[in-house]
Design an enzyme around this catalytic site. Structure first.
Site, short mmCIF file in Angstrom:
data_model
loop_
_atom_site.label_atom_id
_atom_site.label_comp_id
_atom_site.label_asym_id
_atom_site.label_seq_id
_atom_site.Cartn_x
_atom_site.Cartn_y
_atom_site.Cartn_z
N SER A 146 0.83 -1.20 0.00
CA SER A 146 0.00 0.00 0.00
C SER A 146 0.88 1.26 0.00
O SER A 146 1.66 1.45 -0.93
CB SER A 146 -0.95 -0.06 1.20
OG SER A 146 -1.99 0.88 1.05
N ASP A 222 -9.78 -5.55 -3.98
CA ASP A 222 -9.18 -4.58 -3.05
C ASP A 222 -10.17 -3.43 -2.84
O ASP A 222 -10.57 -2.77 -3.79
CB ASP A 222 -7.86 -4.06 -3.63
CG ASP A 222 -7.05 -3.29 -2.61
OD1 ASP A 222 -7.60 -2.33 -2.01
OD2 ASP A 222 -5.88 -3.64 -2.40
N HIS A 254 -7.36 -5.98 0.44
CA HIS A 254 -6.18 -5.17 0.78
C HIS A 254 -5.45 -5.68 2.04
O HIS A 254 -4.47 -5.09 2.47
CB HIS A 254 -6.63 -3.72 1.00
CG HIS A 254 -5.56 -2.69 0.89
ND1 HIS A 254 -4.91 -2.41 -0.30
CD2 HIS A 254 -4.97 -1.87 1.82
CE1 HIS A 254 -4.01 -1.46 -0.11
NE2 HIS A 254 -4.01 -1.12 1.17
#
Lengths: 276, 276
Positions: A146, A222, A254
């Site tokens: 991320s 995600d 995610h």
């Protein structure tokens, strides 16, 4: 440097260490996994940069990386994601201030005094671990999740020769065009968007690319995919003819359940580059 | 039953579910990993019982079990370690009350109304998961860590035929002779020590043993080893000529870094029994 903890793990040692950082002007804590082979001499190292809200600890306990790193004889470094301490500026939002350093050197108030995570991860911490542990500074690779995937990609493309390979899990890929990015780059770097470009992996890919292999995984489910913009990076990779594998993994989200599911692939990918 | 969360993980699904429990008289939450094979029909299941202070979540995120379970096509269940909720009795100590159910049916005040983790893990939850998910109730195995290792060993020996194999990580092995045991067994079961015996794996091993293979790992540097008493169980195993592997792992401590380091071995061990 002080030892916070050391636990035997997959034949090696998972350590946590703290030190006074020159770059960030505060105490910093990081995790370091050393495989068994480090007892006999320097080993290659894979950097793992974490995402929003994380400390050094999240990936260290949840990513399932040590087993694969042990198998490959590779060290792992888990830096924190921001400066820490009562003197350090913060914001009420989870995505600005502590836990959200975005791997830049802030130039703006109130962030400039401590939010220098770029220098910390690119220069200070590599020097520290190479001097204190059996780490081969000539064989480094980098990954992240991320915000940390953003950090890994931008560090790798800005510092040719420092990392042999780069990968990322669900990286923020085009922050200058995303709500995960514009707010933070403006806060840390100011309103002049020309100063943001070197912190956007899509723009960097268009500009220069990476001299080595690239691997990026993102889940098709995600929940933050509109903030990540994998399509922007994919377009830039294809235009540049960059050596890369960009994978969309069906049904994954995610979370660290996604990260851990593909950790074996990422560590094998880096091992191939580090032992080439 | 309600779905708290479901995340794709190693090709399968890591779910968290809550339900109103008859056994404990309160809401309970558990984790369940289903491998990809469960889409085509019932799969074998490995129970993982956690230690003091844990919920269903600790092992689910830190033990690194899902990857190996996916490889073997085995489901994993992660129950909580005690009843929960404002109505449930508790104690200030970390090792009594919530987070410390010790896998017994309490008979004493104030614990008796809710602290029935034995019935919950031995009966209610197995029936629930077999009815709600693609779980083959004829092929179950059990493991656990610390207090959960105690639970795994005592359940396996008390319920012949229910589990094909049993393993444990750093189990509390002789609680009737340990500060991790005497206090809790007295609180939950009362002062008559004859009621404690079926919750002591060393005594059970002397009495009856287990009709199947046993695997136990303990770290030589486990900081709680004096509470665990692996030597008591080892003596009983040897006296009985019980089929077993009892391993002392050099340099490992009591942490999840230890558990995750040997998870591959434990899941392979159970897979052999479950697919025999």
């Amino acid at each position: 440097m002080e030892t916070v903890s050391e636990n035997r793990c997959f034949g090696g040692v998972q350590g946590v260490y703290s030190h006074a950082s020159t770059a960030t002007g505060c105490g910093m804590t990081f995790g370091l996994f050393l495989p068994e082979e480090a007892r006999d001499g320097p080993v290659p190292v894979l950097w793992y940069l974490s995402g929003l809200t994380c400390t050094h600890e999240n990936a260290m306990v949840k990513a399932g990386a040590q087993g694969w790193a042990a198998e490959q004889g590779i060290a792992l470094v888990f830096p924190d994601t921001s400066p820490r301490g009562d003197d350090v500026a913060d914001d009420e939002a989870y995505d600005l201030g502590k836990g959200a350093g975005f791997y830049v050197n802030a130039t703006e108030k109130p962030w400039a005094p401590h939010f220098r995570m770029w220098d910390y991860v690119a220069e200070e911490l590599p020097q520290l671990i190479a001097s204190e542990f059996a780490i081969d500074a000539e064989r480094q690779a980098i990954t992240g999740h991320s915000m940390g995937g953003h950090g890994a990609l931008t560090l790798a493309m800005n510092l040719p020769g420092q990392y042999r390979s780069v990968s990322a899990f669900a990286p923020i890929s085009h922050p200058t065009a995303s709500d995960w990015g514009r707010k933070q780059l403006r806060a840390y770097l100011g309103a002049d968007e020309s100063n943001w470009a070197r912190h956007d992996s899509t723009l960097l890919m268009r500009e220069s690319g990476f001299d080595g292999p690239v691997l990026v995984d993102t889940g098709t489910d995600d929940q933050f995919i509109d903030f990540l913009k994998p399509e922007a990076l994919a377009g830039a990779v294809a235009e540049r003819r960059q050596e890369a594998s960009l994978r969309l993994q069906r049904g994954y989200d995610h979370s660290y359940f996604f990260v851990s599911s593909f950790m074996e692939d990422h560590i094998a990918f880096h091992a191939e580059a580090l032992y080439a």
